[in-house]
Design an enzyme around this catalytic site. Structure first.
Site, PDB file in Angstrom:
ATOM      1  N   ARG A  51      37.421  29.863  44.911  1.00 12.00           N
ATOM      2  CA  ARG A  51      37.943  29.005  45.973  1.00 12.00           C
ATOM      3  C   ARG A  51      37.038  28.963  47.190  1.00 12.00           C
ATOM      4  O   ARG A  51      37.009  27.970  47.903  1.00 12.00           O
ATOM      5  CB  ARG A  51      39.315  29.531  46.396  1.00 12.00           C
ATOM      6  CG  ARG A  51      40.434  28.771  45.726  1.00 12.00           C
ATOM      7  CD  ARG A  51      41.733  29.117  46.335  1.00 12.00           C
ATOM      8  NE  ARG A  51      41.881  30.564  46.522  1.00 12.00           N
ATOM      9  CZ  ARG A  51      43.035  31.158  46.734  1.00 12.00           C
ATOM     10  NH1 ARG A  51      44.133  30.446  46.790  1.00 12.00           N
ATOM     11  NH2 ARG A  51      43.125  32.453  46.892  1.00 12.00           N
ATOM     12  N   LYS A 148      42.553  41.725  31.801  1.00 12.64           N
ATOM     13  CA  LYS A 148      43.869  42.329  31.830  1.00 12.64           C
ATOM     14  C   LYS A 148      44.513  42.088  33.190  1.00 12.64           C
ATOM     15  O   LYS A 148      43.773  41.865  34.146  1.00 12.64           O
ATOM     16  CB  LYS A 148      43.780  43.812  31.499  1.00 12.64           C
ATOM     17  CG  LYS A 148      43.428  44.710  32.700  1.00 12.64           C
ATOM     18  CD  LYS A 148      43.600  46.155  32.326  1.00 12.64           C
ATOM     19  CE  LYS A 148      43.992  46.979  33.523  1.00 12.64           C
ATOM     20  NZ  LYS A 148      44.089  48.404  33.325  1.00 12.64           N
ATOM     21  N   ASP A 177      39.310  44.391  26.695  1.00  7.95           N
ATOM     22  CA  ASP A 177      39.816  45.725  27.001  1.00  7.95           C
ATOM     23  C   ASP A 177      38.550  46.559  27.138  1.00  7.95           C
ATOM     24  O   ASP A 177      37.906  46.887  26.134  1.00  7.95           O
ATOM     25  CB  ASP A 177      40.700  46.270  25.875  1.00  7.95           C
ATOM     26  CG  ASP A 177      41.302  47.617  26.270  1.00  7.95           C
ATOM     27  OD1 ASP A 177      40.592  48.415  26.896  1.00  7.95           O
ATOM     28  OD2 ASP A 177      42.474  47.865  25.948  1.00  7.95           O
ATOM     29  N   HIS A 178      38.181  46.877  28.377  1.00 11.52           N
ATOM     30  CA  HIS A 178      36.842  47.449  28.561  1.00 11.52           C
ATOM     31  C   HIS A 178      36.694  48.814  27.898  1.00 11.52           C
ATOM     32  O   HIS A 178      35.580  49.260  27.660  1.00 11.52           O
ATOM     33  CB  HIS A 178      36.433  47.475  30.036  1.00 11.52           C
ATOM     34  CG  HIS A 178      37.211  48.433  30.863  1.00 11.52           C
ATOM     35  ND1 HIS A 178      38.403  48.113  31.452  1.00 11.52           N
ATOM     36  CD2 HIS A 178      36.971  49.729  31.194  1.00 11.52           C
ATOM     37  CE1 HIS A 178      38.858  49.158  32.101  1.00 11.52           C
ATOM     38  NE2 HIS A 178      38.022  50.147  31.964  1.00 11.52           N
ATOM     39  N   LYS A 182      33.159  50.862  25.461  1.00 11.37           N
ATOM     40  CA  LYS A 182      32.505  52.147  25.722  1.00 11.37           C
ATOM     41  C   LYS A 182      31.778  52.635  24.474  1.00 11.37           C
ATOM     42  O   LYS A 182      32.293  52.548  23.367  1.00 11.37           O
ATOM     43  CB  LYS A 182      33.547  53.187  26.158  1.00 11.37           C
ATOM     44  CG  LYS A 182      34.082  52.937  27.555  1.00 11.37           C
ATOM     45  CD  LYS A 182      35.095  54.007  27.924  1.00 11.37           C
ATOM     46  CE  LYS A 182      35.750  53.707  29.247  1.00 11.37           C
ATOM     47  NZ  LYS A 182      34.900  53.952  30.399  1.00 11.37           N
ATOM     48  N   GLU A 216      42.783  60.502  36.008  1.00 11.71           N
ATOM     49  CA  GLU A 216      42.031  59.988  37.151  1.00 11.71           C
ATOM     50  C   GLU A 216      42.337  60.843  38.371  1.00 11.71           C
ATOM     51  O   GLU A 216      43.444  61.361  38.494  1.00 11.71           O
ATOM     52  CB  GLU A 216      42.443  58.547  37.444  1.00 11.71           C
ATOM     53  CG  GLU A 216      42.108  57.583  36.315  1.00 11.71           C
ATOM     54  CD  GLU A 216      42.649  56.183  36.606  1.00 11.71           C
ATOM     55  OE1 GLU A 216      41.837  55.314  36.942  1.00 11.71           O
ATOM     56  OE2 GLU A 216      43.867  55.994  36.528  1.00 11.71           O
ATOM     57  N   ASP A 235      49.940  49.821  32.514  1.00 11.00           N
ATOM     58  CA  ASP A 235      48.563  49.730  32.993  1.00 11.00           C
ATOM     59  C   ASP A 235      47.575  50.422  32.058  1.00 11.00           C
ATOM     60  O   ASP A 235      46.402  50.045  31.991  1.00 11.00           O
ATOM     61  CB  ASP A 235      48.503  50.363  34.397  1.00 11.00           C
ATOM     62  CG  ASP A 235      47.180  50.081  35.092  1.00 11.00           C
ATOM     63  OD1 ASP A 235      46.798  48.904  35.145  1.00 11.00           O
ATOM     64  OD2 ASP A 235      46.534  51.036  35.570  1.00 11.00           O
ATOM     65  N   HIS A 240      44.813  50.217  26.857  1.00 19.37           N
ATOM     66  CA  HIS A 240      43.651  51.070  26.583  1.00 19.37           C
ATOM     67  C   HIS A 240      43.956  52.206  25.604  1.00 19.37           C
ATOM     68  O   HIS A 240      43.233  52.427  24.633  1.00 19.37           O
ATOM     69  CB  HIS A 240      43.126  51.686  27.884  1.00 19.37           C
ATOM     70  CG  HIS A 240      42.831  50.682  28.949  1.00 19.37           C
ATOM     71  ND1 HIS A 240      42.109  49.536  28.706  1.00 19.37           N
ATOM     72  CD2 HIS A 240      43.155  50.639  30.254  1.00 19.37           C
ATOM     73  CE1 HIS A 240      41.999  48.851  29.829  1.00 19.37           C
ATOM     74  NE2 HIS A 240      42.633  49.484  30.780  1.00 19.37           N
ATOM     75  N   LYS A 331      47.401  59.459  37.565  1.00 25.58           N
ATOM     76  CA  LYS A 331      46.599  59.332  38.784  1.00 25.58           C
ATOM     77  C   LYS A 331      46.666  60.640  39.551  1.00 25.58           C
ATOM     78  O   LYS A 331      47.636  61.392  39.418  1.00 25.58           O
ATOM     79  CB  LYS A 331      47.181  58.237  39.684  1.00 25.58           C
ATOM     80  CG  LYS A 331      47.399  56.908  39.005  1.00 25.58           C
ATOM     81  CD  LYS A 331      46.176  56.060  39.110  1.00 25.58           C
ATOM     82  CE  LYS A 331      46.385  54.706  38.486  1.00 25.58           C
ATOM     83  NZ  LYS A 331      45.117  54.096  38.099  1.00 25.58           N
TER      84      LYS A 331
HETATM   85  P1  NAD Z   1      40.117  39.556  43.449  1.00 27.46           P
HETATM   86  O1  NAD Z   1      41.375  39.269  44.172  1.00 27.46           O
HETATM   87  O2  NAD Z   1      39.111  40.472  44.073  1.00 27.46           O
HETATM   88  O3  NAD Z   1      39.358  38.178  43.169  1.00 27.46           O
HETATM   89  C1  NAD Z   1      40.019  37.045  42.732  1.00 27.46           C
HETATM   90  C2  NAD Z   1      39.041  35.913  42.562  1.00 27.46           C
HETATM   91  O4  NAD Z   1      39.793  34.794  42.118  1.00 27.46           O
HETATM   92  C3  NAD Z   1      38.297  35.488  43.812  1.00 27.46           C
HETATM   93  O5  NAD Z   1      36.992  35.120  43.444  1.00 27.46           O
HETATM   94  C4  NAD Z   1      39.079  34.267  44.273  1.00 27.46           C
HETATM   95  O6  NAD Z   1      38.286  33.327  44.969  1.00 27.46           O
HETATM   96  C5  NAD Z   1      39.481  33.694  42.961  1.00 27.46           C
HETATM   97  N1  NAD Z   1      40.664  32.846  43.072  1.00 27.46           N
HETATM   98  C6  NAD Z   1      41.891  33.190  43.505  1.00 27.46           C
HETATM   99  N2  NAD Z   1      42.715  32.111  43.472  1.00 27.46           N
HETATM  100  C7  NAD Z   1      41.980  31.088  42.999  1.00 27.46           C
HETATM  101  C8  NAD Z   1      42.247  29.732  42.737  1.00 27.46           C
HETATM  102  N3  NAD Z   1      43.459  29.195  42.951  1.00 27.46           N
HETATM  103  N4  NAD Z   1      41.254  28.983  42.236  1.00 27.46           N
HETATM  104  C9  NAD Z   1      40.039  29.502  42.014  1.00 27.46           C
HETATM  105  N5  NAD Z   1      39.722  30.765  42.241  1.00 27.46           N
HETATM  106  C10 NAD Z   1      40.672  31.557  42.728  1.00 27.46           C
HETATM  107  O7  NAD Z   1      40.548  40.044  42.009  1.00 27.46           O
HETATM  108  P2  NAD Z   1      39.717  40.968  40.986  1.00 27.46           P
HETATM  109  O8  NAD Z   1      39.988  42.387  41.335  1.00 27.46           O
HETATM  110  O9  NAD Z   1      38.301  40.533  40.923  1.00 27.46           O
HETATM  111  O10 NAD Z   1      40.472  40.701  39.612  1.00 27.46           O
HETATM  112  C11 NAD Z   1      40.291  39.532  38.839  1.00 27.46           C
HETATM  113  C12 NAD Z   1      41.020  39.683  37.523  1.00 27.46           C
HETATM  114  O11 NAD Z   1      40.481  40.791  36.819  1.00 27.46           O
HETATM  115  C13 NAD Z   1      42.520  39.965  37.653  1.00 27.46           C
HETATM  116  O12 NAD Z   1      43.182  39.379  36.553  1.00 27.46           O
HETATM  117  C14 NAD Z   1      42.590  41.476  37.536  1.00 27.46           C
HETATM  118  O13 NAD Z   1      43.840  41.894  37.059  1.00 27.46           O
HETATM  119  C15 NAD Z   1      41.511  41.721  36.529  1.00 27.46           C
HETATM  120  N6  NAD Z   1      40.942  43.063  36.586  1.00 27.46           N
HETATM  121  C16 NAD Z   1      40.326  43.533  37.700  1.00 27.46           C
HETATM  122  C17 NAD Z   1      39.784  44.788  37.703  1.00 27.46           C
HETATM  123  C18 NAD Z   1      39.065  45.330  38.906  1.00 27.46           C
HETATM  124  O14 NAD Z   1      38.545  46.443  38.803  1.00 27.46           O
HETATM  125  N7  NAD Z   1      38.987  44.628  40.005  1.00 27.46           N
HETATM  126  C19 NAD Z   1      39.861  45.601  36.567  1.00 27.46           C
HETATM  127  C20 NAD Z   1      40.487  45.105  35.424  1.00 27.46           C
HETATM  128  C21 NAD Z   1      41.017  43.835  35.452  1.00 27.46           C
END
Ligand code: NAD
Length: 484
Positions: A51, A148, A177-178, A182, A216, A235, A240, A331
């Site tokens: 966005r 996920k 599923d990361h 591994k 963790e 979670d 996992h 945790k």
């Molecule tokens: P975040 O909130 O940091 O980032 C979200 C991203 O989505 C941003 O780039 C934002 O601009 C974009 N976004 C939000 N609404 C939008 C829209 N309407 N249109 C276009 N883009 C939009 O989230 P994150 O931590 O990067 O997580 C992203 C996904 O990965 C989620 O599904 C989360 O559950 C999953 N995930 C994250 C992690 C992690 O370590 N951060 C680990 C496993 C899974």
């Protein structure tokens, strides 16, 4: 040992959520490392889509900063980084809006692999899938990668699968599923199915029990409100740990082929028994060490969500009947350590006096830290004075055994993204697998919710609630110590 990096086909990879936390920490640095290693062909392009109102230069700056922060110094070569950044562009898109899609379409090239990484909240998956297909941006060969959580129960997972299936075939969908990326997890399959040594004894007759631990040290501070809606079962266990359990328990697939492997995993999930309430211990970490407890971090004083769970799981099939799998994850535990321990039975007859130090054989597979394997065997304690036994590890740390290459294991995300480009779904969850795992988890969660159970408190820096120790003790077994 000679490093073998086989370049993948050239690709256009669009990262929805390209400015998000996951993209910055894992996806973009991972892609850079593959570029550095020579695996990402020069003609490939990475397109950030989110966005934020950025231009190419703004997004490249974000990528450069992410590389600076998350790639180790020895791989940060200025010329390399500059070449990598040339392959990066950005399009501002609201997943739920109409702007930006034409621009994205114009950026896509023919003759290269097209992949779309949905690194956004699952609520946006449907909107993105629909727009990719209605705007003609994705075709029947394109791949989508979804993060996920994949649902929070069976109904929501089914709905998500149906949403994606409306626009993409199952062979195009890569559910990450990361844990499956591994190195050690894949080695579990190599150890089982490329050696004659273990498979003949890989069954209830010889294996007393299996322990899977994911501990963790961090709490949920900063994302407590989000975590409170899920908890350790949703979670960690449903996804996992379930995947780890499947790889340990599955029958040999007829071939190392994505659907053959996933068919066997699915059979394991379907063979799982319901888990009795007395075989489950849930916990919440207490305040301590100058830090708040789960209740403070979740910002929900009445929270009944678990930050720790231990459970005894049975697999009802010929191979595993009678051999329990003990799972635990939490945790704010005493150490950050993930491992699988296969604990073997006693020899049928001992010619030695047990009092002289006999311990069971164990195959310990460490996922983190220090990926590797240890086979615990008995030998004679050196020196005169009779036969005293001592347990020693046959240690296979990948870093030691494989030299530089072992020390430089690609991150799970790097490997998995390259698998997407190669079109190999072996290490990704199939839709029916995810649904079967929820079908198993749902009644367990509904059980404690229905009984109104509150998790027990446990001290931060401990091994979890005392009752989790009892879960093992009452079976005459004990958990392995949690340590790094
Ligand atoms: P975040 O909130 O940091 O980032 C979200 C991203 O989505 C941003 O780039 C934002 O601009 C974009 N976004 C939000 N609404 C939008 C829209 N309407 N249109 C276009 N883009 C939009 O989230 P994150 O931590 O990067 O997580 C992203 C996904 O990965 C989620 O599904 C989360 O559950 C999953 N995930 C994250 C992690 C992690 O370590 N951060 C680990 C496993 C899974």
């Amino acid at each position: 040992m000679v490093s073998r990096v086989i370049p993948v086909d050239a690709f256009d990879l669009v990262i929805f959520g390209g400015t998000g936390d996951l993209a910055k920490r894992k996806i973009l640095p991972g892609l850079y490392r593959r570029f550095w290693a020579g695996q990402m062909p020069a003609e490939s392009r990475i397109i950030g889509a989110a966005r934020a109102d950025l231009d190419d230069a703004g997004f490249r700056k974000l990528v450069a900063d992410a590389i600076d922060e998350f790639v180790s110094q020895d791989k940060r070569d200025e010329a390399m980084i500059a070449q990598f950044l040339e392959r990066i562009s950005y399009v501002s898109i609201d997943a739920t809006g109409t702007g930006g899609w034409d621009q994205l379409k114009a950026m896509m090239r023919s003759g290269v692999v097209r992949a779309f990484y949905f690194s956004v909240a699952p609520a946006l998956f449907g909107a993105i899938a629909e727009r990719l297909s209605s705007n003609g941006i994705a075709d029947s060969e394109s791949r989508i990668v979804v993060e996920k959580p994949f649902g929070r129960d069976l109904a929501s997972a089914q709905a998500l699968n149906a949403t994606l299936a409306a626009h993409f075939a199952e062979r195009q969908i890569y559910r990450i599923d990361h844990y499956l990326g591994k190195e050690t997890v894949q080695n579990l399959m190599a150890v089982r199915f490329a050696n004659i040594l273990f498979e003949p004894i890989w069954k209830a007759q010889y294996i007393d029990h299996v322990q899977i631990t994911v501990a963790e040290t961090v709490g949920v501070e900063g994302r407590g409100a989000y975590y409170d809606k899920s908890g350790a079962m949703r979670d960690m266990v449903q996804n996992h740990m379930m995947q780890l359990l499947c790889l340990i328990a599955m029958e040999p697939p007829y071939h190392f082929d994505p659907n053959a492997v996933r068919d066997e995993k699915l059979k394991v999930i379907r063979a799982l028994d319901p888990v009795a309430p007395q075989d489950i211990v849930r916990g919440q970490y207490l305040a301590g060490g100058g830090q708040g407890g789960y209740i403070e971090h979740s910002e929900n004083p009445a929270s009944r969500t678990e930050s720790y769970i231990a459970m005894k799981v049975h697999i009802s099939n010929w191979r595993w009947a009678g051999t329990p799998f003990y799972l635990r994850t939490g945790k704010r535990m005493r150490a950050r350590a993930s491992e699988i321990a296969i604990v073997f039975k006693e020899p049928p007859h001992s010619i030695f006096d047990h009092a002289s130090g006999w311990r069971e054989n164990q195959l310990v597979i460490r996922l983190q830290p220090n990926e590797g394997m240890n086979l615990m065997v008995m030998i004679k304690e050196p020196g005169p004075g009779g036969m005293r036994l001592v347990q020693v590890p046959l240690d296979m740390s990948f870093a030691d055994a494989l030299g530089e290459e072992g020390a430089d294991i690609p991150d799970a995300y790097e490997r998995l993204i390259m698998d997407v480009i190669r079109g190999n779904q072996t290490l990704f969850m199939r839709g029916d697998e995810v649904e079967a795992a929820w079908a198993w988890a749902d009644p367990i969660i509904e059980g404690w919710e229905g009984r109104g159970e509150k998790p027990q408190g446990y001290d931060p820096g401990s091994s979890g609630p005392d009752d989790a120790l009892m879960l093992m003790h009452r079976d005459g077994r004990r958990w392995r110590e949690i340590r790094e």
